[in-house]
Design a protein around this motif. Structure first.
Motif, PDB file in Angstrom:
ATOM      1  N   ARG A   7       0.832  -1.210   0.000  1.00  0.00           N
ATOM      2  CA  ARG A   7       0.000   0.000   0.000  1.00  0.00           C
ATOM      3  C   ARG A   7       0.865   1.257   0.000  1.00  0.00           C
ATOM      4  O   ARG A   7       0.497   2.262  -0.602  1.00  0.00           O
ATOM      5  CB  ARG A   7      -0.939   0.017   1.205  1.00  0.00           C
ATOM      6  CG  ARG A   7      -2.013  -1.068   1.263  1.00  0.00           C
ATOM      7  CD  ARG A   7      -3.016  -1.095   0.121  1.00  0.00           C
ATOM      8  NE  ARG A   7      -2.536  -1.507  -1.153  1.00  0.00           N
ATOM      9  CZ  ARG A   7      -2.299  -2.782  -1.548  1.00  0.00           C
ATOM     10  NH1 ARG A   7      -2.503  -3.782  -0.745  1.00  0.00           N
ATOM     11  NH2 ARG A   7      -1.864  -3.035  -2.768  1.00  0.00           N
ATOM     12  N   ILE A   8       1.984   1.219   0.702  1.00  0.00           N
ATOM     13  CA  ILE A   8       2.890   2.375   0.701  1.00  0.00           C
ATOM     14  C   ILE A   8       3.453   2.591  -0.704  1.00  0.00           C
ATOM     15  O   ILE A   8       3.505   3.720  -1.199  1.00  0.00           O
ATOM     16  CB  ILE A   8       4.010   2.193   1.748  1.00  0.00           C
ATOM     17  CG1 ILE A   8       3.418   2.263   3.154  1.00  0.00           C
ATOM     18  CG2 ILE A   8       5.111   3.233   1.557  1.00  0.00           C
ATOM     19  CD1 ILE A   8       4.362   1.835   4.269  1.00  0.00           C
ATOM     20  N   ILE A   9       3.834   1.518  -1.361  1.00  0.00           N
ATOM     21  CA  ILE A   9       4.331   1.622  -2.741  1.00  0.00           C
ATOM     22  C   ILE A   9       3.234   2.149  -3.662  1.00  0.00           C
ATOM     23  O   ILE A   9       3.495   2.977  -4.535  1.00  0.00           O
ATOM     24  CB  ILE A   9       4.890   0.264  -3.218  1.00  0.00           C
ATOM     25  CG1 ILE A   9       6.180  -0.039  -2.454  1.00  0.00           C
ATOM     26  CG2 ILE A   9       5.123   0.259  -4.728  1.00  0.00           C
ATOM     27  CD1 ILE A   9       6.731  -1.424  -2.665  1.00  0.00           C
ATOM     28  N   ASP A  10       2.001   1.699  -3.452  1.00  0.00           N
ATOM     29  CA  ASP A  10       0.869   2.193  -4.254  1.00  0.00           C
ATOM     30  C   ASP A  10       0.690   3.701  -4.120  1.00  0.00           C
ATOM     31  O   ASP A  10       0.273   4.362  -5.067  1.00  0.00           O
ATOM     32  CB  ASP A  10      -0.435   1.500  -3.840  1.00  0.00           C
ATOM     33  CG  ASP A  10      -0.555   0.094  -4.401  1.00  0.00           C
ATOM     34  OD1 ASP A  10       0.230  -0.259  -5.309  1.00  0.00           O
ATOM     35  OD2 ASP A  10      -1.434  -0.652  -3.924  1.00  0.00           O
ATOM     36  N   ALA A  11       0.990   4.233  -2.939  1.00  0.00           N
ATOM     37  CA  ALA A  11       0.858   5.681  -2.736  1.00  0.00           C
ATOM     38  C   ALA A  11       1.808   6.460  -3.634  1.00  0.00           C
ATOM     39  O   ALA A  11       1.532   7.603  -3.992  1.00  0.00           O
ATOM     40  CB  ALA A  11       1.122   6.031  -1.273  1.00  0.00           C
ATOM     41  N   PHE A  12       2.916   5.840  -4.013  1.00  0.00           N
ATOM     42  CA  PHE A  12       3.894   6.499  -4.877  1.00  0.00           C
ATOM     43  C   PHE A  12       3.746   6.117  -6.347  1.00  0.00           C
ATOM     44  O   PHE A  12       4.015   6.939  -7.219  1.00  0.00           O
ATOM     45  CB  PHE A  12       5.321   6.189  -4.398  1.00  0.00           C
ATOM     46  CG  PHE A  12       5.628   6.793  -3.067  1.00  0.00           C
ATOM     47  CD1 PHE A  12       5.983   8.122  -2.956  1.00  0.00           C
ATOM     48  CD2 PHE A  12       5.533   6.031  -1.905  1.00  0.00           C
ATOM     49  CE1 PHE A  12       6.254   8.691  -1.729  1.00  0.00           C
ATOM     50  CE2 PHE A  12       5.804   6.590  -0.668  1.00  0.00           C
ATOM     51  CZ  PHE A  12       6.162   7.920  -0.570  1.00  0.00           C
ATOM     52  N   ASP A  13       3.356   4.869  -6.626  1.00  0.00           N
ATOM     53  CA  ASP A  13       3.306   4.460  -8.036  1.00  0.00           C
ATOM     54  C   ASP A  13       2.166   5.114  -8.805  1.00  0.00           C
ATOM     55  O   ASP A  13       2.313   5.419  -9.991  1.00  0.00           O
ATOM     56  CB  ASP A  13       3.311   2.934  -8.203  1.00  0.00           C
ATOM     57  CG  ASP A  13       2.033   2.229  -7.754  1.00  0.00           C
ATOM     58  OD1 ASP A  13       1.001   2.877  -7.531  1.00  0.00           O
ATOM     59  OD2 ASP A  13       2.082   0.991  -7.631  1.00  0.00           O
ATOM     60  N   SER A  14       1.064   5.374  -8.159  1.00  0.00           N
ATOM     61  CA  SER A  14      -0.069   5.977  -8.876  1.00  0.00           C
ATOM     62  C   SER A  14       0.234   7.380  -9.403  1.00  0.00           C
ATOM     63  O   SER A  14      -0.040   7.663 -10.576  1.00  0.00           O
ATOM     64  CB  SER A  14      -1.305   5.981  -7.984  1.00  0.00           C
ATOM     65  OG  SER A  14      -1.716   4.655  -7.735  1.00  0.00           O
ATOM     66  N   PRO A  15       0.805   8.281  -8.590  1.00  0.00           N
ATOM     67  CA  PRO A  15       1.162   9.598  -9.158  1.00  0.00           C
ATOM     68  C   PRO A  15       2.208   9.493 -10.270  1.00  0.00           C
ATOM     69  O   PRO A  15       2.150  10.234 -11.251  1.00  0.00           O
ATOM     70  CB  PRO A  15       1.716  10.372  -7.959  1.00  0.00           C
ATOM     71  CG  PRO A  15       1.169   9.698  -6.766  1.00  0.00           C
ATOM     72  CD  PRO A  15       1.004   8.264  -7.137  1.00  0.00           C
ATOM     73  N   ILE A  16       3.143   8.572 -10.126  1.00  0.00           N
ATOM     74  CA  ILE A  16       4.161   8.387 -11.176  1.00  0.00           C
ATOM     75  C   ILE A  16       3.506   7.918 -12.466  1.00  0.00           C
ATOM     76  O   ILE A  16       3.824   8.415 -13.556  1.00  0.00           O
ATOM     77  CB  ILE A  16       5.256   7.410 -10.700  1.00  0.00           C
ATOM     78  CG1 ILE A  16       6.068   8.041  -9.570  1.00  0.00           C
ATOM     79  CG2 ILE A  16       6.164   6.990 -11.861  1.00  0.00           C
ATOM     80  CD1 ILE A  16       6.987   7.080  -8.837  1.00  0.00           C
ATOM     81  N   ILE A  17       2.583   6.990 -12.348  1.00  0.00           N
ATOM     82  CA  ILE A  17       1.869   6.502 -13.537  1.00  0.00           C
ATOM     83  C   ILE A  17       1.055   7.631 -14.158  1.00  0.00           C
ATOM     84  O   ILE A  17       0.997   7.768 -15.385  1.00  0.00           O
ATOM     85  CB  ILE A  17       0.986   5.283 -13.182  1.00  0.00           C
ATOM     86  CG1 ILE A  17       1.882   4.093 -12.822  1.00  0.00           C
ATOM     87  CG2 ILE A  17       0.050   4.926 -14.326  1.00  0.00           C
ATOM     88  CD1 ILE A  17       1.170   2.953 -12.144  1.00  0.00           C
ATOM     89  N   GLY A  18       0.456   8.470 -13.326  1.00  0.00           N
ATOM     90  CA  GLY A  18      -0.287   9.615 -13.844  1.00  0.00           C
ATOM     91  C   GLY A  18       0.596  10.552 -14.651  1.00  0.00           C
ATOM     92  O   GLY A  18       0.213  11.031 -15.723  1.00  0.00           O
ATOM     93  N   VAL A  19       1.795  10.820 -14.162  1.00  0.00           N
ATOM     94  CA  VAL A  19       2.745  11.673 -14.891  1.00  0.00           C
ATOM     95  C   VAL A  19       3.142  11.007 -16.206  1.00  0.00           C
ATOM     96  O   VAL A  19       3.220  11.663 -17.248  1.00  0.00           O
ATOM     97  CB  VAL A  19       3.986  11.981 -14.012  1.00  0.00           C
ATOM     98  CG1 VAL A  19       5.091  12.632 -14.832  1.00  0.00           C
ATOM     99  CG2 VAL A  19       3.602  12.866 -12.835  1.00  0.00           C
ATOM    100  N   LEU A  20       3.376   9.695 -16.157  1.00  0.00           N
ATOM    101  CA  LEU A  20       3.726   8.978 -17.388  1.00  0.00           C
ATOM    102  C   LEU A  20       2.609   9.062 -18.429  1.00  0.00           C
ATOM    103  O   LEU A  20       2.874   9.243 -19.624  1.00  0.00           O
ATOM    104  CB  LEU A  20       4.050   7.516 -17.080  1.00  0.00           C
ATOM    105  CG  LEU A  20       5.355   7.246 -16.337  1.00  0.00           C
ATOM    106  CD1 LEU A  20       5.439   5.771 -15.942  1.00  0.00           C
ATOM    107  CD2 LEU A  20       6.544   7.655 -17.178  1.00  0.00           C
TER     108      LEU A  20
END
Length: 192
Positions: free
Chosen positions: A54-67
């Motif tokens: 869940r902690i990783i999900d908090a960071f991967d979603s914004p990164i995916i949004g930028v991508l």
């Protein structure tokens, strides 16, 4: 950008969520059981795994949004992600439920790698799917209808998993009934 979305497009959009929910519901309903009762991992270790994921999900979603924002292909901004990642997502989903015979540490590392990778791929498919909606129509009421169709189809995916689970449980109970009650009925007839 048209205002009316065809039923073919609505259903296609909804089926994307159906596929994702098939995997999501499997994880929700069975993964803890698989990890603890089948794979033999410690409950506390699995709880920690879920927290880390869940902690990783908090960071991967914004990164995916930028991508997604920076993607420009002939297929558009969002579509390449679920086109290119659907097969890896399916493969990792299967691997997540496999239980290779590693040592205790190896099993835990395997669970971390597959579960976290599955979570990242899930986000990398579902965020682009969600971001398609504004490009489908400029009409806010039509967006509501299209998203409602998507949610209905997503729930249908979840119901398929629940239905399979119920059928499995009923089949198991019927098999147990037949195995355990049959000799009793047979013996009762012999002595009665």
């Amino acid at each position: 950008m048209g205002n009316q979305v065809s039923w073919k497009e609505r259903i296609s959009y909804g089926l994307g969520d159906t596929a994702s929910n098939l995997v999501f519901q499997m994880i929700t309903m069975y993964l803890m059981f698989v990890y603890t009762d089948v794979y033999g991992l410690n409950v506390a270790a699995i709880g920690t795994l879920f927290l880390v994921a869940r902690i990783i999900d908090a960071f991967d979603s914004p990164i995916i949004g930028v991508l997604i924002d920076r993607t420009n292909t002939k297929w558009g901004k969002s579509r390449p992600y679920f086109l290119w990642l659907a097969v890896p997502f399916a493969i990792v989903a299967v691997l997540t439920f496999m239980t290779p015979d590693f040592g205790d540490t190896g099993k835990l590392v395997y669970a971390h790698i597959t579960y976290i990778t599955l979570g990242i791929l899930y986000a990398a498919i579902n965020l682009p799917l969600t971001s398609l909606l504004p490009s489908m129509t400029s009409n806010s009421q039509e967006r509501t209808v299209v998203n409602s169709v998507r949610m209905i189809f997503g729930q249908l995916g979840g119901l398929v998993v629940v239905g399979i689970a119920l059928m499995s449980m009923l089949s198991y109970r019927q098999c147990r009934y037949w195995i355990y009650s049959r000799p009793l009925v047979h013996d009762a007839g012999r002595y009665g």
